[in-house]
Design a protein around this motif. Structure first.
Motif, PDB file in Angstrom:
ATOM      1  N   ILE A   1      -7.777  -7.585   1.168  1.00  0.00           N
ATOM      2  CA  ILE A   1      -6.704  -6.599   1.603  1.00  0.00           C
ATOM      3  C   ILE A   1      -6.194  -7.440   2.971  1.00  0.00           C
ATOM      4  O   ILE A   1      -6.875  -7.541   3.945  1.00  0.00           O
ATOM      5  CB  ILE A   1      -7.097  -5.223   2.093  1.00  0.00           C
ATOM      6  CG1 ILE A   1      -7.707  -4.613   0.897  1.00  0.00           C
ATOM      7  CG2 ILE A   1      -6.181  -4.346   2.546  1.00  0.00           C
ATOM      8  CD1 ILE A   1      -8.375  -3.220   1.003  1.00  0.00           C
TER       9      ILE A   1
ATOM     10  N   LEU B   1       0.830  -1.182  -0.065  1.00  0.00           N
ATOM     11  CA  LEU B   1      -0.040  -0.067  -0.166  1.00  0.00           C
ATOM     12  C   LEU B   1       0.967   1.229   0.067  1.00  0.00           C
ATOM     13  O   LEU B   1       0.754   1.829  -0.983  1.00  0.00           O
ATOM     14  CB  LEU B   1      -0.799  -0.033   1.200  1.00  0.00           C
ATOM     15  CG  LEU B   1      -1.846   1.036   1.167  1.00  0.00           C
ATOM     16  CD1 LEU B   1      -3.101   1.053   0.431  1.00  0.00           C
ATOM     17  CD2 LEU B   1      -2.424   1.471   2.642  1.00  0.00           C
TER      18      LEU B   1
ATOM     19  N   TYR C   1      -4.652  -8.051  -5.167  1.00  0.00           N
ATOM     20  CA  TYR C   1      -4.875  -8.083  -3.702  1.00  0.00           C
ATOM     21  C   TYR C   1      -3.809  -7.097  -3.046  1.00  0.00           C
ATOM     22  O   TYR C   1      -3.007  -6.526  -3.660  1.00  0.00           O
ATOM     23  CB  TYR C   1      -4.521  -9.511  -3.208  1.00  0.00           C
ATOM     24  CG  TYR C   1      -5.394 -10.596  -3.802  1.00  0.00           C
ATOM     25  CD1 TYR C   1      -6.520 -11.019  -3.002  1.00  0.00           C
ATOM     26  CD2 TYR C   1      -5.077 -11.301  -4.861  1.00  0.00           C
ATOM     27  CE1 TYR C   1      -7.211 -12.062  -3.317  1.00  0.00           C
ATOM     28  CE2 TYR C   1      -5.854 -12.133  -5.300  1.00  0.00           C
ATOM     29  CZ  TYR C   1      -6.980 -12.724  -4.729  1.00  0.00           C
ATOM     30  OH  TYR C   1      -7.738 -13.711  -5.093  1.00  0.00           O
ATOM     31  N   VAL C   2      -4.123  -6.816  -2.062  1.00  0.00           N
ATOM     32  CA  VAL C   2      -3.213  -5.390  -1.070  1.00  0.00           C
ATOM     33  C   VAL C   2      -2.458  -6.669   0.184  1.00  0.00           C
ATOM     34  O   VAL C   2      -3.465  -7.172   0.751  1.00  0.00           O
ATOM     35  CB  VAL C   2      -3.899  -4.526  -0.630  1.00  0.00           C
ATOM     36  CG1 VAL C   2      -2.823  -3.789   0.391  1.00  0.00           C
ATOM     37  CG2 VAL C   2      -4.179  -3.850  -2.034  1.00  0.00           C
TER      38      VAL C   2
ATOM     39  N   LEU D   1      -9.108   1.077  -3.319  1.00  0.00           N
ATOM     40  CA  LEU D   1      -9.187  -0.121  -2.765  1.00  0.00           C
ATOM     41  C   LEU D   1     -10.289  -0.921  -3.037  1.00  0.00           C
ATOM     42  O   LEU D   1     -10.159  -2.255  -2.984  1.00  0.00           O
ATOM     43  CB  LEU D   1      -9.114   0.149  -1.100  1.00  0.00           C
ATOM     44  CG  LEU D   1      -7.972   0.748  -0.730  1.00  0.00           C
ATOM     45  CD1 LEU D   1      -7.997   1.225   0.995  1.00  0.00           C
ATOM     46  CD2 LEU D   1      -6.685  -0.065  -0.723  1.00  0.00           C
TER      47      LEU D   1
ATOM     48  N   SER E   1      -0.229  -5.102   3.311  1.00  0.00           N
ATOM     49  CA  SER E   1       0.381  -4.174   3.645  1.00  0.00           C
ATOM     50  C   SER E   1       0.797  -4.342   5.354  1.00  0.00           C
ATOM     51  O   SER E   1      -0.065  -4.926   6.097  1.00  0.00           O
ATOM     52  CB  SER E   1      -0.770  -2.744   3.983  1.00  0.00           C
ATOM     53  OG  SER E   1      -0.136  -1.755   4.421  1.00  0.00           O
TER      54      SER E   1
ATOM     55  N   GLN F   1      -4.890   1.359   9.160  1.00  0.00           N
ATOM     56  CA  GLN F   1      -5.831   0.556   8.459  1.00  0.00           C
ATOM     57  C   GLN F   1      -7.285   1.231   8.481  1.00  0.00           C
ATOM     58  O   GLN F   1      -7.811   1.296   7.389  1.00  0.00           O
ATOM     59  CB  GLN F   1      -6.037  -0.740   8.879  1.00  0.00           C
ATOM     60  CG  GLN F   1      -6.861  -1.601   8.260  1.00  0.00           C
ATOM     61  CD  GLN F   1      -6.787  -3.144   8.644  1.00  0.00           C
ATOM     62  OE1 GLN F   1      -6.247  -3.532   9.666  1.00  0.00           O
ATOM     63  NE2 GLN F   1      -7.714  -3.940   8.055  1.00  0.00           N
TER      64      GLN F   1
ATOM     65  N   THR G   1      -3.771  -7.638   5.992  1.00  0.00           N
ATOM     66  CA  THR G   1      -2.628  -6.625   6.851  1.00  0.00           C
ATOM     67  C   THR G   1      -1.777  -7.353   7.694  1.00  0.00           C
ATOM     68  O   THR G   1      -2.316  -8.588   8.222  1.00  0.00           O
ATOM     69  CB  THR G   1      -3.771  -5.802   7.496  1.00  0.00           C
ATOM     70  OG1 THR G   1      -4.375  -6.276   8.369  1.00  0.00           O
ATOM     71  CG2 THR G   1      -4.365  -4.765   6.417  1.00  0.00           C
TER      72      THR G   1
END
Length: 227
Positions: free
Chosen positions: A157, A34, A130-131, A151, A133, A140, A159
């Motif tokens: 996503i 990100l 996809y992300v 997004l 981070s 977030q 994290t």
């Protein structure tokens, strides 16, 4: 007349090159960092913000700030934001409120990378994205609200605070690949930090280190068949 042996060698070379290109373009999913890839960030904004609420200058605060064990524990959910801010009060030697810390903490986000929205809209029609981070709950919550438009292009996503693992830990990348349900060597990963690129490579991800959006575009061209 052409030498038949010469033609045969040329055909073999062309066939090998075509096989190599097909192998390179076996990517079935894109995975993006990100901060520094989709959204421009600058930690100096936090230091400047905090300095406005204390007698310490931004330069002094910056010189004392470290991506230390408390920072990493915060990113994998081992400590909450209040506990992390307590650690900052001690390490930075500044006495400000949790809200003042939070305001500065969230100020590091500048804006989405120029041109990324257009690129993501095009890619979304072609390949799952996809992300992943390294982040904490405060950040977030902030960027999920602030950058909804870009997004929304992503399937999931991931994290560090949810996975309880952070980049560049190879296990973090394996967890992401397992959840996506795609082999690591079929995932193309974009990150601005070299240490994260190395972590992803260790488990077989294809990788591109990002300095500008042009690196993303080159990586797509090299590794992804969008036809």
């Amino acid at each position: 007349m052409h030498d038949p042996q010469f033609l045969h060698i040329n055909l073999l070379m062309l066939a090998r090159e075509e096989m190599k290109n097909k192998s390179n373009k076996s990517v079935k999913a894109l995975l993006f960092d990100l901060g520094g890839v989709l959204v421009d960030i600058d930690f100096n904004r936090a230091f400047n913000n905090w300095s406005n609420n204390t007698e310490s200058s931004a330069e002094i605060i910056k010189s004392k700030f470290r991506f230390d064990s408390f920072y990493k524990s915060h990113e994998i959910g081992e400590i909450n934001s209040g506990e992390y801010f307590d650690s900052l009060r001690k390490s930075l030697d500044i006495d400000i409120t949790d809200q003042q810390f939070e305001d500065g903490w969230n100020s590091i986000f500048i804006s989405e990378v120029y041109g990324i929205s257009r690129l993501l809209r095009v890619l979304k029609k072609k390949i799952p994205m996809y992300v992943f981070s390294n982040t904490n709950n405060l950040h977030q919550r902030y960027w999920l609200n602030e950058y909804q438009s870009i997004l929304s292009n992503f399937e999931t996503i991931f994290t560090s605070s949810d996975l309880r693992k952070r980049k560049p830990d190879p296990e973090a990348f394996l967890s992401v690949a397992d959840i996506i349900g795609i082999k690591p060597n079929q995932i193309l990963f974009f990150d601005d930090l070299l240490e994260n690129i190395h972590g992803a490579k260790k488990v077989g991800f294809k990788t591109v280190q990002v300095h500008t959006i042009l690196d993303i575009e080159r990586g797509i061209k090299q590794f992804v068949d969008l036809n």
